[in-house]
Design an enzyme around this catalytic site. Structure first.
Site, PDB file in Angstrom:
ATOM      1  N   GLY A  46     118.352  -5.726  67.067  1.00 19.15           N
ATOM      2  CA  GLY A  46     118.302  -5.846  68.525  1.00 19.15           C
ATOM      3  C   GLY A  46     119.698  -5.573  69.030  1.00 19.15           C
ATOM      4  N   GLU A  47     120.272  -6.559  69.689  1.00 19.56           N
ATOM      5  CA  GLU A  47     121.634  -6.415  70.191  1.00 19.56           C
ATOM      6  C   GLU A  47     122.393  -7.692  69.829  1.00 19.56           C
ATOM      7  OE1 GLU A  47     123.107  -3.744  71.524  1.00 19.56           O
ATOM      8  OE2 GLU A  47     124.908  -4.993  71.506  1.00 19.56           O
ATOM      9  N   SER A  48     123.396  -7.549  68.956  1.00 16.04           N
ATOM     10  CA  SER A  48     124.035  -8.744  68.404  1.00 16.04           C
ATOM     11  C   SER A  48     124.731  -9.593  69.466  1.00 16.04           C
ATOM     12  CB  SER A  48     125.017  -8.371  67.292  1.00 16.04           C
ATOM     13  OG  SER A  48     125.977  -7.445  67.742  1.00 16.04           O
ATOM     14  N   CYS A  78     120.200  -4.785  60.807  1.00 17.67           N
ATOM     15  CA  CYS A  78     120.910  -4.179  61.928  1.00 17.67           C
ATOM     16  C   CYS A  78     121.717  -5.222  62.703  1.00 17.67           C
ATOM     17  CB  CYS A  78     119.924  -3.404  62.795  1.00 17.67           C
ATOM     18  SG  CYS A  78     120.683  -2.053  63.669  1.00 17.67           S
ATOM     19  N   ARG A 105     130.352  -1.997  64.062  1.00 18.12           N
ATOM     20  CA  ARG A 105     129.198  -1.792  64.947  1.00 18.12           C
ATOM     21  C   ARG A 105     129.100  -0.331  65.390  1.00 18.12           C
ATOM     22  NH1 ARG A 105     129.361  -5.308  70.020  1.00 18.12           N
ATOM     23  NH2 ARG A 105     127.178  -4.716  70.138  1.00 18.12           N
ATOM     24  N   ILE A 133     119.223   2.865  64.237  1.00 18.87           N
ATOM     25  CA  ILE A 133     119.294   2.879  65.704  1.00 18.87           C
ATOM     26  C   ILE A 133     120.601   2.204  66.126  1.00 18.87           C
ATOM     27  CG2 ILE A 133     118.184   2.190  67.874  1.00 18.87           C
ATOM     28  CD1 ILE A 133     115.546   1.892  66.201  1.00 18.87           C
ATOM     29  N   ARG A 134     121.527   2.983  66.643  1.00 19.36           N
ATOM     30  CA  ARG A 134     122.857   2.445  66.990  1.00 19.36           C
ATOM     31  C   ARG A 134     123.318   1.466  65.900  1.00 19.36           C
ATOM     32  NH1 ARG A 134     125.194   2.934  71.518  1.00 19.36           N
ATOM     33  NH2 ARG A 134     125.800   0.774  71.781  1.00 19.36           N
ATOM     34  N   HIS A 169     116.595  -0.372  60.404  1.00 21.69           N
ATOM     35  CA  HIS A 169     115.405  -1.139  60.792  1.00 21.69           C
ATOM     36  C   HIS A 169     114.277  -0.909  59.791  1.00 21.69           C
ATOM     37  CE1 HIS A 169     116.145  -2.713  64.940  1.00 21.69           C
ATOM     38  NE2 HIS A 169     117.115  -1.811  64.901  1.00 21.69           N
ATOM     39  N   GLU A 171     111.748  -2.639  59.245  1.00 19.57           N
ATOM     40  CA  GLU A 171     110.447  -3.131  59.717  1.00 19.57           C
ATOM     41  C   GLU A 171     109.712  -2.112  60.590  1.00 19.57           C
ATOM     42  OE1 GLU A 171     113.319  -3.697  60.937  1.00 19.57           O
ATOM     43  OE2 GLU A 171     113.152  -3.775  63.120  1.00 19.57           O
TER      44      GLU A 171
HETATM   45  N1  GLN Z   1     124.236  -1.804  68.068  1.00 19.66           N
HETATM   46  C1  GLN Z   1     123.591  -3.075  67.947  1.00 19.66           C
HETATM   47  C2  GLN Z   1     124.588  -4.223  67.875  1.00 19.66           C
HETATM   48  O1  GLN Z   1     125.756  -4.010  67.797  1.00 19.66           O
HETATM   49  C3  GLN Z   1     122.700  -3.124  66.725  1.00 19.66           C
HETATM   50  C4  GLN Z   1     121.595  -2.138  66.879  1.00 19.66           C
HETATM   51  C5  GLN Z   1     120.295  -2.557  66.302  1.00 19.66           C
HETATM   52  O2  GLN Z   1     120.078  -3.705  65.906  1.00 19.66           O
HETATM   53  N2  GLN Z   1     119.385  -1.617  66.315  1.00 19.66           N
HETATM   54  O3  GLN Z   1     124.182  -5.340  67.902  1.00 19.66           O
END
Ligand code: GLN
Length: 194
Positions: A46-48, A78, A105, A133-134, A169, A171
């Site tokens: 997700g987004e840390s 991730c 990151r 993904i990112r 990811h 999953e």
């Molecule tokens: N870029 C996100 C972060 O720094 C991680 C990306 C992801 O979990 N798909 O949290």
């Protein structure tokens, strides 16, 4: 065997399905007390930074540290990997800071914000589909850490005792071998208690 998925933000449902497909029970963790009910915990992607904010807001920091101290297995994917890492490039402080790795990151560059690769994963198998993904990558690992997969010259899966972390990811595809590997870690933990 009951596996928790931290349910504050991110790709929670997909992990639940991967756990269930491997024949274990899944519990979405929304309150810190629920951590007591599970034998292992997945920290999803997700987004840390957002996840960290929610961890603080809902009082998860100490209970998560206690969970780690109890030696129960934890698996970060991730953003979840970033939460586990002892060091994050460019940041003074880690989040949980329990897994002996340094991560960076968003390290695969803008032009490649999202891509797929096929990996060879030690102890898991070949042709493992990985959706990045990112994604962060693992810059370096401590002495006791086992590197399980690399993409090019970058470490993307590692295991440090009770901790498993991957930068993509797993999953999001229907290949659930890495979840299965995590479940064997949880089984080992339970056997050691018996
Ligand atoms: N870029 C996100 C972060 O720094 C991680 C990306 C992801 O979990 N798909 O949290």
């Amino acid at each position: 065997m009951k596996i928790g998925v931290l349910g504050l933000q991110g790709a929670v449902r997909e992990h639940v399905l991967a756990i269930e497909e491997n024949g274990a029970e899944a519990l979405v963790i929304k309150r810190a007390e629920q951590l007591e009910e599970v034998d292992g915990l997945i920290l999803p992607g997700g987004e840390s930074t957002t996840m960290r904010r929610l961890i603080d807001r809902y009082g998860f920091m100490e209970p998560l540290r206690a969970f780690a101290a109890s030696k129960k297995p934890m698996y970060g994917t991730c953003a979840g990997l970033i939460l586990l890492a002892k060091e994050i490039v460019g940041y003074d402080e880690p989040h949980l800071g329990v897994m002996d790795i340094t991560v960076e990151r968003n390290s695969f560059g803008r032009q490649k914000e999202s891509f797929e690769a096929s990996l060879e994963v030690k102890e898991v198998g070949t042709d493992f589909p990985a959706v990045f993904i990112r994604a962060p990558h693992i810059v370096s690992v401590g002495e006791r850490v086992n590197v399980l997969a690399e993409h090019g010259d970058r470490i993307v899966i590692a295991r440090d005792g009770q901790y498993l972390g991957c930068s993509f990811h797993p999953e999001l595809t229907d290949d659930h071998r890495l979840t299965k590997y995590f479940l064997t870690m949880v089984e080992e933990y339970k056997e050691n208690l018996a």
